[in-house]
Design an enzyme around this catalytic site. Sequence first.
Site: not given
Length: 702
Positions: A468, A548, A632, A667
Amino acid sequence: MAVSTSMASLGQNQKQTPITYPTTAKGQTVDVYFDTKVGDPYRWLEDDKSAETAAWVKEENKVTYDYLSQIPFRGALKARLEKLWNYEKISAPFKEGNFIYYYKNNGLQNQAVLYRKDAKGKEEVFLDPNTFSKLGTTSLGGLDFSKDGSKVAYSISEGGSDWRKVILMDVNNFKKLEDTLVDIKFSGVSWKGNEGFYYSSYDKPKGSELSAKTDQHKLYYHKLGTAQKDDQVIFGADQKRRYVGGGVTEDNHYLVITAANSTYGNELYIQDLTKPNSPIITIVDNFNSDNNIIENEGGKLFIETDLNAPNKRIVSVDISNPKPENWKDVIPETENVLTPSTGAGYFFANYMKDAVSIVKQYDYSGKLVREIQLPGLGTATGFGSKKDEKTLYYSFTNYITPGTIYSFEPKAGKSAVYAQPKVDFKSEDYVSTQVFYTSKDGTKVPMIITHKKGLKLDGNNPTILYGYGGFNISLTPSFSVSNAVWMENGGIYAVANLRGGGEYGKKWHDAGIKTQKQNVFDDFIAAAEYLIAQKYTSSSFLAIRGGSNGGLLVGAAMTQRPDLMKVALPAVGVMDMLRYHTFTSGAGWAFDYGTSADSKEMFEYLKSYSPVQNVKTGVQYPATLVTTGDHDDRVVPAHSFKFAAELQEKQTGTNPVLIRIDINAGHGAGKSLAATIQEICDIQAFTLYNMGFTTLSTINNP
């Protein structure tokens, strides 16, 4: 059921049939940034309301699902995911008014059901989100009870959107109290007594509500029995802020207001609710630190802050003079990052040491009561409750231990198993190992590698590397059915704790933002190189995955080092770094990213790694499955659309580059279990198939 690793050498000769991709029209749009022209030929895909975009989505999905349908073991993989997922899941209980509430999923329900028990122990369904819509695309977004527990405000999300509707109900007779509140976003509900509550939202944008910019958040007060149009603006009308939150203290004395323009740093305000028309008092008047009031004893406030404490501390101050110069340490900063909670009149300091939990219990004077003995190395969460509770609850998990809920007696310090899931997974057959590898600039980065015991380090193991690296978010160990199935099939699951995250506090976060963002990509690439060098896997059997901000990570890594991995799996990614801030709430991410409008230097830096702008003609990119949702409104799907279009136009060789677009999905939050299982099945099937596997050997659990 396991992948036959002997298939690996055979499978590498498997030939991919060339794919005929939809023709994506190219426009003539050119933007000028500081005298530099940048073409944006797929700008038209940003229009989520156009018939042309809808047609493109339909055509792309047809190509993708036609491809996925040819994978011979896709059905078996889905069946195993469903079987392993089919176990009862129950949440910790919580008391509101005269009832004990808890969530429960009997196994394969799309959404967890909220149950309750009365004083006699009679159980009944309180809210069943599975009845909200026929296809399971409407989910329960939040739930907040009035102070006496007689009323509830619950929010719903339709199609995965961040926009919410709030429904008010009497808990005793299930009757709806008044008209549904609409157009609420990035907000909980916080009750002032039993007669009204605070919530936050934006003015509804002109144009598409899924992609148009929203940047002025306002805090409202809604009094029961009045129309939403008459709700009073408490904060944000004159002070333009992108994120505003309001919460009432447990004793109902104070309204706490936080206000921010980015995902880091907030102002802090407080208002005395016991005095009519009392002023809003400023505690912190800048965005240089994160601050949150977590408790109060009368006029004594307890604040969680990273001001002058990058790893966070808890301070106290009197409301009569609450400025930071008067703050006094209650729990000082330590070498480990602090995440506190409050319950039963205590502070529970959850420290993160190398991404695993250490929990200590303190009284309100800051005196250590005890360190809580956890079941092992992993992630502990919970310990929160109202002050008068006698029993608290926490959950414990790691990559090979399904999440177990424990009850905890804060006076005696005793833990006991409250709910242990019965998952068809043999944890004792697997192992998690933490390693520290060296990144490009010499920084030591932790990574946890999990796999079946007895694994041969011969470079032939299918491996997913997950990351991430942003927004101060920490990746801590947790069990996942999808990862369990991956490891059953002989796979390795590796998670790297990259810079930009919160694993080592503010300094670690700051080392991966703005013009330091390349550090994050370097850390991820170095993790892949470590796994290859140590013979866990090889480039032929490595997949990289992230969602993301992690989707950006995958997009950057695969365009910078396309030779390093066989498969790339970017999910709901931020792919156009030159324009991300022009959509929905994207401008609020500027603390981490900077924007192309900031300066020529920032523009050039963003352009140097932005995935959409760095797909090159004549390069063989890894087999890629881009995933997103058409609803999203956090990271708009145009990011993924444009990236997929660039890849399909410029890809060399036969590695497929596909995009899988969930319909009526956002999302990720609130997605139905059926849709989640199908998506995971498709991702794993695509990954293994492109690593050369053509069958699954049903060794375990046939």
